[in-house]
Motif scaffolding. Structure first.
Motif, short mmCIF file in Angstrom:
data_model
loop_
_atom_site.label_atom_id
_atom_site.label_comp_id
_atom_site.label_asym_id
_atom_site.label_seq_id
_atom_site.Cartn_x
_atom_site.Cartn_y
_atom_site.Cartn_z
N GLU A 145 -15.48 -26.07 3.21
CA GLU A 145 -16.68 -25.33 3.57
C GLU A 145 -17.82 -26.34 3.63
O GLU A 145 -17.86 -27.26 2.82
CB GLU A 145 -16.98 -24.25 2.53
CG GLU A 145 -18.23 -23.45 2.78
CD GLU A 145 -18.09 -22.50 3.95
OE1 GLU A 145 -19.12 -22.19 4.56
OE2 GLU A 145 -16.97 -22.08 4.26
N THR A 146 -18.74 -26.17 4.55
CA THR A 146 -19.91 -27.05 4.62
C THR A 146 -21.09 -26.31 4.01
O THR A 146 -21.36 -25.16 4.37
CB THR A 146 -20.21 -27.44 6.08
OG1 THR A 146 -19.05 -28.10 6.60
CG2 THR A 146 -21.39 -28.37 6.16
N ALA A 178 -13.73 -22.71 1.07
CA ALA A 178 -14.30 -22.80 -0.27
C ALA A 178 -15.52 -21.89 -0.31
O ALA A 178 -16.18 -21.69 0.70
CB ALA A 178 -14.70 -24.25 -0.53
N ARG A 179 -15.81 -21.37 -1.48
CA ARG A 179 -17.01 -20.56 -1.63
C ARG A 179 -17.91 -21.27 -2.64
O ARG A 179 -17.51 -21.52 -3.77
CB ARG A 179 -16.65 -19.17 -2.13
CG ARG A 179 -15.78 -18.39 -1.16
CD ARG A 179 -15.81 -16.92 -1.49
NE ARG A 179 -14.87 -16.01 -0.93
CZ ARG A 179 -14.30 -16.00 0.25
NH1 ARG A 179 -14.53 -16.93 1.07
NH2 ARG A 179 -13.48 -15.07 0.63
N TYR A 233 -23.17 -30.95 3.56
CA TYR A 233 -22.10 -31.65 2.86
C TYR A 233 -20.83 -30.81 2.85
O TYR A 233 -20.90 -29.60 2.61
CB TYR A 233 -22.50 -31.90 1.40
CG TYR A 233 -23.66 -32.84 1.23
CD1 TYR A 233 -23.44 -34.18 0.97
CD2 TYR A 233 -24.97 -32.38 1.30
CE1 TYR A 233 -24.50 -35.06 0.78
CE2 TYR A 233 -26.04 -33.25 1.12
CZ TYR A 233 -25.81 -34.57 0.86
OH TYR A 233 -26.86 -35.43 0.69
N PRO A 234 -19.66 -31.44 3.05
CA PRO A 234 -18.41 -30.70 2.93
C PRO A 234 -18.01 -30.54 1.46
O PRO A 234 -18.23 -31.44 0.65
CB PRO A 234 -17.40 -31.57 3.68
CG PRO A 234 -17.96 -32.95 3.61
CD PRO A 234 -19.46 -32.79 3.55
N HIS A 265 -8.43 -28.06 -7.53
CA HIS A 265 -9.72 -28.68 -7.81
C HIS A 265 -10.57 -28.69 -6.55
O HIS A 265 -10.07 -28.56 -5.44
CB HIS A 265 -9.56 -30.08 -8.40
CG HIS A 265 -9.06 -31.11 -7.43
ND1 HIS A 265 -7.73 -31.29 -7.15
CD2 HIS A 265 -9.73 -32.02 -6.69
CE1 HIS A 265 -7.59 -32.25 -6.26
NE2 HIS A 265 -8.79 -32.72 -5.96
N ALA A 266 -11.88 -28.81 -6.77
CA ALA A 266 -12.84 -28.91 -5.67
C ALA A 266 -13.38 -30.33 -5.67
O ALA A 266 -13.54 -30.93 -6.73
CB ALA A 266 -13.97 -27.92 -5.87
N SER A 267 -13.67 -30.85 -4.50
CA SER A 267 -14.25 -32.19 -4.43
C SER A 267 -15.34 -32.22 -3.36
O SER A 267 -15.25 -31.55 -2.34
CB SER A 267 -13.18 -33.24 -4.14
OG SER A 267 -12.59 -33.01 -2.88
#
Length: 146
Positions: free
Chosen positions: A104-105, A28-29, A89-90, A56-58
């Motif tokens: 991504e963290t 993820a970016r 946070y992830p 979606h992103a969560s």
């Protein structure tokens, strides 16, 4: 001098490591990173999900956010929760239902000025203003006596 051949397991491990490092990793970016609580961030799949499919992103930082096709692939904007504590946070991107997911963290840092809190910064500005006022007054007073 006799040279022994390398152990086959060691050769296989080195080859797998080299291939893993050479392969592009999906992630993820999220920008900016680091961020502060309450800040608006941009989230993107880095062109990893097919644009015609849902994604979606969560994250605990902003819940679940649908991604839409955009310049950088599937993307969205979200606001980091006001109460987010500093830490790591992830953020996970979920491509179409049953599709690939990747994480991504990101880092949330304290919203204070680095090493100085708001009260200390305000106090410093007041002292600076007082010093400037005193210098102006002294200059007028000493200048008037000459």
């Amino acid at each position: 001098m006799i040279v022994k051949p390398a152990h086959p397991a060691a050769v296989a491990l080195l080859a797998a490591t080299a291939l893993g490092l050479a392969a592009p990793s999906a992630s993820a970016r999220v920008e900016p990173d680091p961020m502060v609580a309450g800040q608006r961030v941009s989230i993107s799949d880095g062109r990893q999900c097919a644009p015609a499919r849902a994604a979606h992103a969560s994250s605990r930082l902003f819940g679940s956010v649908p991604l839409r096709p955009g310049e950088r692939g599937m993307a969205a904007q979200a606001r980091v929760a006001e109460g987010a504590a500093p830490g790591r946070y992830p953020v996970t991107i979920h491509c179409a239902p049953g599709g690939e997911s990747f994480t991504e963290t990101v880092t949330v840092r304290d919203g204070r000025v680095e090493g100085v809190n708001a009260a200390q910064a305000a106090g410093g500005l007041v002292l600076l203003a007082l010093a400037a006022g005193a210098a102006f007054w002294l200059r007028r007073t000493v200048g008037g006596r000459s």
